[in-house]
Design a protein around this motif. Structure first.
Motif, PDB file in Angstrom:
ATOM      1  N   LEU A 105      60.108  56.851  52.783  1.00 27.90           N
ATOM      2  CA  LEU A 105      59.868  55.946  54.087  1.00 27.90           C
ATOM      3  C   LEU A 105      58.887  57.204  54.620  1.00 27.90           C
ATOM      4  O   LEU A 105      57.977  56.587  55.385  1.00 27.90           O
ATOM      5  N   TYR A 106      59.172  58.311  54.663  1.00 27.12           N
ATOM      6  CA  TYR A 106      58.125  59.384  55.205  1.00 27.12           C
ATOM      7  C   TYR A 106      56.848  59.237  54.622  1.00 27.12           C
ATOM      8  O   TYR A 106      55.780  59.208  55.460  1.00 27.12           O
ATOM      9  N   LEU A 107      56.822  59.062  53.231  1.00 26.61           N
ATOM     10  CA  LEU A 107      55.696  58.912  52.830  1.00 26.61           C
ATOM     11  C   LEU A 107      54.878  57.401  53.216  1.00 26.61           C
ATOM     12  O   LEU A 107      53.598  57.854  53.334  1.00 26.61           O
ATOM     13  N   GLU A 108      55.611  56.656  53.216  1.00 25.07           N
ATOM     14  CA  GLU A 108      54.874  55.184  53.760  1.00 25.07           C
ATOM     15  C   GLU A 108      54.493  55.449  55.073  1.00 25.07           C
ATOM     16  O   GLU A 108      53.424  55.031  55.485  1.00 25.07           O
ATOM     17  N   LEU A 109      55.366  56.091  55.909  1.00 27.96           N
ATOM     18  CA  LEU A 109      54.885  56.071  57.349  1.00 27.96           C
ATOM     19  C   LEU A 109      53.850  57.075  57.367  1.00 27.96           C
ATOM     20  O   LEU A 109      53.032  56.679  58.195  1.00 27.96           O
ATOM     21  N   ALA A 110      53.828  58.237  56.803  1.00 25.93           N
ATOM     22  CA  ALA A 110      52.537  58.888  56.901  1.00 25.93           C
ATOM     23  C   ALA A 110      51.214  58.165  56.442  1.00 25.93           C
ATOM     24  O   ALA A 110      50.063  58.393  57.112  1.00 25.93           O
ATOM     25  N   ARG A 111      51.428  57.667  55.255  1.00 23.90           N
ATOM     26  CA  ARG A 111      49.942  56.749  54.863  1.00 23.90           C
ATOM     27  C   ARG A 111      49.795  55.773  55.837  1.00 23.90           C
ATOM     28  O   ARG A 111      48.602  55.628  56.387  1.00 23.90           O
ATOM     29  N   TRP A 112      50.720  54.998  56.508  1.00 23.13           N
ATOM     30  CA  TRP A 112      50.290  53.926  57.499  1.00 23.13           C
ATOM     31  C   TRP A 112      49.616  54.625  58.689  1.00 23.13           C
ATOM     32  O   TRP A 112      48.753  53.970  59.388  1.00 23.13           O
ATOM     33  N   TYR A 119      43.752  56.525  64.648  1.00 24.02           N
ATOM     34  CA  TYR A 119      44.477  58.063  64.252  1.00 24.02           C
ATOM     35  C   TYR A 119      43.517  59.263  64.408  1.00 24.02           C
ATOM     36  O   TYR A 119      42.454  58.864  63.925  1.00 24.02           O
ATOM     37  N   GLN A 120      43.962  60.066  65.116  1.00 23.51           N
ATOM     38  CA  GLN A 120      43.193  61.375  65.285  1.00 23.51           C
ATOM     39  C   GLN A 120      43.779  62.463  64.896  1.00 23.51           C
ATOM     40  O   GLN A 120      44.938  62.802  65.649  1.00 23.51           O
ATOM     41  N   SER A 123      44.819  65.218  67.442  1.00 17.73           N
ATOM     42  CA  SER A 123      45.589  64.999  68.744  1.00 17.73           C
ATOM     43  C   SER A 123      46.839  64.373  68.395  1.00 17.73           C
ATOM     44  O   SER A 123      47.620  63.963  69.336  1.00 17.73           O
ATOM     45  N   ASN A 124      47.224  64.201  67.045  1.00 22.57           N
ATOM     46  CA  ASN A 124      48.511  63.565  66.790  1.00 22.57           C
ATOM     47  C   ASN A 124      49.444  64.367  65.807  1.00 22.57           C
ATOM     48  O   ASN A 124      49.163  64.980  65.031  1.00 22.57           O
ATOM     49  N   PRO A 125      50.483  64.967  66.566  1.00 24.81           N
ATOM     50  CA  PRO A 125      51.466  65.679  65.855  1.00 24.81           C
ATOM     51  C   PRO A 125      51.951  65.321  64.625  1.00 24.81           C
ATOM     52  O   PRO A 125      52.339  65.789  63.745  1.00 24.81           O
TER      53      PRO A 125
END
Length: 125
Positions: A105-112, A119-120, A123-125
């Motif tokens: 899930l974390y991998l897919e969220l990071a990819r998305w 996405y920047q 500026s995105n934690p």
């Protein structure tokens, strides 16, 4: 975009979760009979430790007290499941199977997130 209060709650819950995930990976690493498996699990521990350190930075930046919060029932249930499997299958790496969905899930969220036009990274934690 998350509201700041929602993000603060996420940081606290995830910090708690990451601590337990690192301990579970460490327990599994201690069971690894092959050196290569030990090194893979150790690398996972290191990744979780690095992410937990990021949470410390976020907590400091947004005044989140990581030592004084109540984990959600779902957070407790999932980590109890992991440690239950560790107890139920001593000497086995099979408890890793209940950790894989979270990793995926974390991998897919990071990819998305990184594929979004808005996405920047800076500026995105």
């Amino acid at each position: 975009d998350l509201e700041l209060d929602c993000f603060k709650e996420y940081i606290a819950q995830d910090a708690y979760f990451l601590e337990l995930f690192a301990k579970a990976y460490s327990a599994l690493a201690s069971r690894a009979l092959e050196w290569s498996n030990f090194l893979r699990l150790h690398a996972l521990v290191q990744g979780v430790v690095e992410e937990r350190q990021l949470h410390n930075e976020y907590a400091r930046r947004w005044s989140v007290d990581l030592s004084n919060f109540k984990p959600l029932p779902s957070t407790i249930a999932y980590t109890n499941l992991i440690f239950g499997y560790l107890d139920r299958f001593p000497g086995s790496l099979s408890p890793l199977a209940c950790m894989l969905p979270c990793m995926k899930l974390y991998l897919e969220l990071a990819r998305w997130v990184t594929e979004q036009e808005s996405y920047q990274a800076e500026s995105n934690p």
